[in-house]
Design a protein around this motif. Sequence first.
Motif, mmCIF file in Angstrom:
data_model
loop_
_atom_site.group_PDB
_atom_site.id
_atom_site.type_symbol
_atom_site.label_atom_id
_atom_site.label_comp_id
_atom_site.label_asym_id
_atom_site.label_seq_id
_atom_site.Cartn_x
_atom_site.Cartn_y
_atom_site.Cartn_z
ATOM 1 N N VAL A 99 7.110 -13.087 -4.892
ATOM 2 C CA VAL A 99 7.721 -11.825 -4.473
ATOM 3 C C VAL A 99 7.410 -11.462 -3.025
ATOM 4 C CG1 VAL A 99 7.756 -10.944 -6.830
ATOM 5 C CG2 VAL A 99 5.845 -10.354 -5.321
ATOM 6 N N LEU A 100 6.302 -11.949 -2.501
ATOM 7 C CA LEU A 100 5.958 -11.623 -1.115
ATOM 8 C C LEU A 100 6.222 -12.764 -0.145
ATOM 9 C CD1 LEU A 100 2.588 -9.697 -1.575
ATOM 10 C CD2 LEU A 100 4.875 -8.748 -1.273
ATOM 11 N N GLY A 101 6.224 -14.008 -0.644
ATOM 12 C CA GLY A 101 6.291 -15.143 0.266
ATOM 13 C C GLY A 101 7.491 -16.034 0.175
ATOM 14 N N ASP A 102 8.366 -15.824 -0.807
ATOM 15 C CA ASP A 102 9.524 -16.708 -0.967
ATOM 16 C C ASP A 102 10.794 -15.938 -0.624
ATOM 17 O OD1 ASP A 102 11.255 -18.722 -1.570
ATOM 18 O OD2 ASP A 102 10.657 -18.948 -3.665
ATOM 19 N N ASN A 103 10.997 -15.775 0.696
ATOM 20 C CA ASN A 103 12.197 -15.126 1.231
ATOM 21 C C ASN A 103 12.296 -13.654 0.837
ATOM 22 O OD1 ASN A 103 14.539 -15.110 2.780
ATOM 23 N ND2 ASN A 103 15.846 -15.677 1.052
ATOM 24 N N ARG A 104 11.186 -12.931 0.986
ATOM 25 C CA ARG A 104 11.182 -11.497 0.712
ATOM 26 C C ARG A 104 11.958 -10.748 1.789
ATOM 27 N NH1 ARG A 104 8.237 -7.947 -2.282
ATOM 28 N NH2 ARG A 104 7.997 -5.809 -1.542
ATOM 29 N N VAL A 105 12.663 -9.715 1.348
ATOM 30 C CA VAL A 105 13.428 -8.867 2.264
ATOM 31 C C VAL A 105 13.053 -7.409 2.031
ATOM 32 C CG1 VAL A 105 15.732 -8.014 2.859
ATOM 33 C CG2 VAL A 105 15.385 -10.448 2.439
ATOM 34 N N GLU A 106 12.838 -6.697 3.113
ATOM 35 C CA GLU A 106 12.714 -5.244 3.078
ATOM 36 C C GLU A 106 13.627 -4.692 4.159
ATOM 37 O OE1 GLU A 106 8.692 -3.892 3.237
ATOM 38 O OE2 GLU A 106 8.040 -5.171 1.579
ATOM 39 N N VAL A 107 14.206 -3.545 3.895
ATOM 40 C CA VAL A 107 15.226 -3.010 4.793
ATOM 41 C C VAL A 107 14.887 -1.574 5.177
ATOM 42 C CG1 VAL A 107 17.694 -2.581 5.122
ATOM 43 C CG2 VAL A 107 16.936 -4.441 3.622
ATOM 44 N N PRO A 139 0.809 -1.218 0.000
ATOM 45 C CA PRO A 139 0.000 0.000 0.000
ATOM 46 C C PRO A 139 0.844 1.271 0.000
ATOM 47 C CG PRO A 139 0.015 -0.971 2.186
ATOM 48 C CD PRO A 139 0.733 -1.939 1.284
ATOM 49 N N THR A 140 2.073 1.178 0.560
ATOM 50 C CA THR A 140 2.982 2.323 0.603
ATOM 51 C C THR A 140 4.407 1.811 0.379
ATOM 52 O OG1 THR A 140 3.513 2.192 2.967
ATOM 53 C CG2 THR A 140 1.502 3.398 2.356
ATOM 54 N N LYS A 141 5.358 2.755 0.379
ATOM 55 C CA LYS A 141 6.764 2.374 0.269
ATOM 56 C C LYS A 141 7.427 2.191 1.626
ATOM 57 C CE LYS A 141 7.574 4.785 -4.115
ATOM 58 N NZ LYS A 141 8.390 5.815 -4.804
ATOM 59 N N GLU A 142 6.673 2.329 2.703
ATOM 60 C CA GLU A 142 7.250 2.212 4.041
ATOM 61 C C GLU A 142 7.689 0.775 4.283
ATOM 62 O OE1 GLU A 142 6.188 3.090 8.739
ATOM 63 O OE2 GLU A 142 4.837 3.787 7.150
ATOM 64 N N ARG A 143 9.002 0.593 4.388
ATOM 65 C CA ARG A 143 9.554 -0.759 4.484
ATOM 66 C C ARG A 143 9.140 -1.461 5.779
ATOM 67 N NH1 ARG A 143 10.077 0.645 -0.278
ATOM 68 N NH2 ARG A 143 12.106 0.987 -1.272
ATOM 69 N N GLY A 144 8.771 -2.720 5.623
ATOM 70 C CA GLY A 144 8.442 -3.542 6.785
ATOM 71 C C GLY A 144 7.023 -3.413 7.290
ATOM 72 N N LYS A 176 19.724 8.277 5.548
ATOM 73 C CA LYS A 176 21.177 8.384 5.472
ATOM 74 C C LYS A 176 21.849 7.037 5.204
ATOM 75 C CE LYS A 176 21.345 12.390 8.562
ATOM 76 N NZ LYS A 176 21.888 12.946 9.834
ATOM 77 N N ALA A 177 21.050 6.050 4.853
ATOM 78 C CA ALA A 177 21.556 4.710 4.551
ATOM 79 C C ALA A 177 22.259 4.067 5.730
ATOM 80 C CB ALA A 177 22.496 4.749 3.339
ATOM 81 N N ASP A 178 21.867 4.461 6.947
ATOM 82 C CA ASP A 178 22.534 3.885 8.105
ATOM 83 C C ASP A 178 21.686 2.813 8.792
ATOM 84 O OD1 ASP A 178 20.588 5.544 9.010
ATOM 85 O OD2 ASP A 178 21.844 6.719 10.356
ATOM 86 N N GLY A 179 20.481 2.562 8.293
ATOM 87 C CA GLY A 179 19.622 1.561 8.916
ATOM 88 C C GLY A 179 19.974 0.155 8.480
ATOM 89 N N THR A 180 19.887 -0.771 9.364
ATOM 90 C CA THR A 180 20.148 -2.167 9.021
ATOM 91 C C THR A 180 19.044 -3.077 9.553
ATOM 92 O OG1 THR A 180 21.546 -2.362 10.997
ATOM 93 C CG2 THR A 180 22.642 -1.926 8.900
ATOM 94 N N THR A 181 17.885 -2.521 9.824
ATOM 95 C CA THR A 181 16.763 -3.321 10.296
ATOM 96 C C THR A 181 16.194 -4.119 9.135
ATOM 97 O OG1 THR A 181 16.232 -1.595 11.904
ATOM 98 C CG2 THR A 181 14.547 -3.261 11.472
ATOM 99 N N ILE A 182 16.115 -5.423 9.325
ATOM 100 C CA ILE A 182 15.674 -6.315 8.257
ATOM 101 C C ILE A 182 14.276 -6.832 8.561
ATOM 102 C CG2 ILE A 182 16.224 -8.357 6.895
ATOM 103 C CD1 ILE A 182 18.344 -6.181 6.805
ATOM 104 N N TYR A 183 13.406 -6.765 7.560
ATOM 105 C CA TYR A 183 12.060 -7.335 7.656
ATOM 106 C C TYR A 183 11.961 -8.444 6.611
ATOM 107 C CZ TYR A 183 11.368 -2.720 9.763
ATOM 108 O OH TYR A 183 11.488 -1.579 10.522
ATOM 109 N N THR A 184 11.458 -9.588 6.996
ATOM 110 C CA THR A 184 11.368 -10.707 6.063
ATOM 111 C C THR A 184 9.957 -11.272 6.019
ATOM 112 O OG1 THR A 184 12.003 -12.325 7.766
ATOM 113 C CG2 THR A 184 13.778 -11.357 6.441
#
Length: 612
Positions: A575-583, A518-523, A588-596
Amino acid sequence: MKIRRILNCCLLALYATTNLGFAQKVQPNILWILTDDHRYDAVRSFNKMLTGNEMSELGYVESPNIDRLTTMGTTFVNTYCQAQGCAPSRASLHLGRYPFRSGVYEFEYYNNKAAHFKPTLPEQLASLGYQTFRIGKLGMRIKTLKNGRAVPHEIYQNNFDFKPLHKDGYTDWGKDWMYEMDGIKLDKPIQDVQFFVTPEGKFEYASKNLENYDPKYKGTAAAAMKKYDLLRHYNKKETTNDPFASEILAGVSPRKAGETKDGYYASIFQDYLKNQKPKFTVGSQTVNGIDASKPQFFYIGFDFPHTPVLPPADYRARFQKHTYKVPQFDESELKTMAKQMKKQVEAGYSDHFSEADKHKMIQDYFAFCAYGDDLIGKSVDAFIAYNEQQKKPWLIVYINGDHGWKLNDHGAVAKFTPWDIDAHNPIVVVSSDKTKFPAGKVVMDYAEFVDVAPTILAAAGADIKSEPYKYLDGMDLAAVVANKAPKRDYVVGESHAVTGPRAFIRTKDYVFSMQTRPTKERGKDMDWALNASYEALDPALYDMKKDPHEVNNLAFDKKYQKIANEMKEKLINIVLGDNRVEVGWGNKADGTTIYTSNFAPGSHDYKLQLKK
């Protein structure tokens, strides 16, 4: 006893010879060439393979050097990019991963300290003993974390970046921020300053910000527009002669062939191959010279035919003699067009241009492609000559664009949509031994951009089935040629730029695309599409056999509901269910929080048999 000793000596000699032969297996020098915004129909040989006709459906095209590559090696003519935007597409090439596995969906900055991140292609090659070199456009917006801060990260050992080259005048056109004026440092930099470089090295500016800052520059943009006969993109509310409008869709280069930005990429590469010194300098940039004891990996990122479309005068004059068929657009297409795709069409709308301007845009685009083809030929010839002199095996990987480009197709310019004209980008692989990639062979089976990294790594000697390379999503194209790889029933990808989050799946007969989030907000709301209504998914379905130009969206046609639902389910699961990753990269490209998300592991099995 003496006989046994002799036998043992023979066995040791045989063992040593066998191992010596293995140890002395020479890794090939590799040249990777990538163009930008390059339509597949700008190449005669691709047209011949796909349609039986050498010329584009629009008219005359010229590509003798790319055509020559297809006779020298193997063409994967039905290759598709994973994302129809420069940065995410180039990320899939350099990472060997789908956007939904890397978490790189558009133009975000990202870092290599995220837990799921793996080394890039040139970094993997360096670990295999290669010396790596690149010149021109990279497009990867990668950083690394140091002391908690995101800082720039170079993935090639030797870099000639296009921005410093432009500042140093090794170009015909450039864009940068201005930090000082007349030798005085500015309190605030002037952003987005475009400039043209004359044959004498004079900088001619075309910048609204600059003209507003200093009256002495008033009128310079209008003067450049007239001098170089520029056609800038304009919307329905703007005028055709706005010197501050966006992309330059047509015009003439201020410099002759060979002295444009792409011309310098080719000539600098040729000079680098001839360099005998430990260092090599061009303008303000210095890199290490070639270490002949190591195998070499060269990457040339050409800018053509990306905007600004500025072919040299001689090429422009030749192509102005040709008449082209302008893609026709019926606004009734908008009635069934998916909302996300309509968003891109509206942003890049061009059907309101005059017929003369649309024709000029096409002429200059194909002229620019022909000029770039000449530079490709010069680069390839220099590379082959270098290897013959060094008596080294070699490999060339040519990719026809990081994605395609519309020339009033669907009433618009630019890219960003999963339509064929934006996503279809053939690859040619040429090897010196002609064994794994036979000369003149055409592979009609599907290939994808994620195949490039495993193909190059395998050629460099890596066992891509071993643990360090299991993250790679693609196939070794040599295995595809040898019929030792799975047959793809489909290709797949996802992009978030301009349209918003949208994924596609394409088979021989159909292409289906839909909104994934619905949005580009990761995770957040990663499973939204699982519960959203069919209408909310903003689906698009095209029957490629009946509608090769993808004009009639059949997503809501009852006759095609079964096909649409099957493709929708397959796409969602992949694309949503086979090992999807969002970061959660952060600004500032300093985030490393991973959503799967991994509710349908193994769904991406290349199998999809549709029955109408």
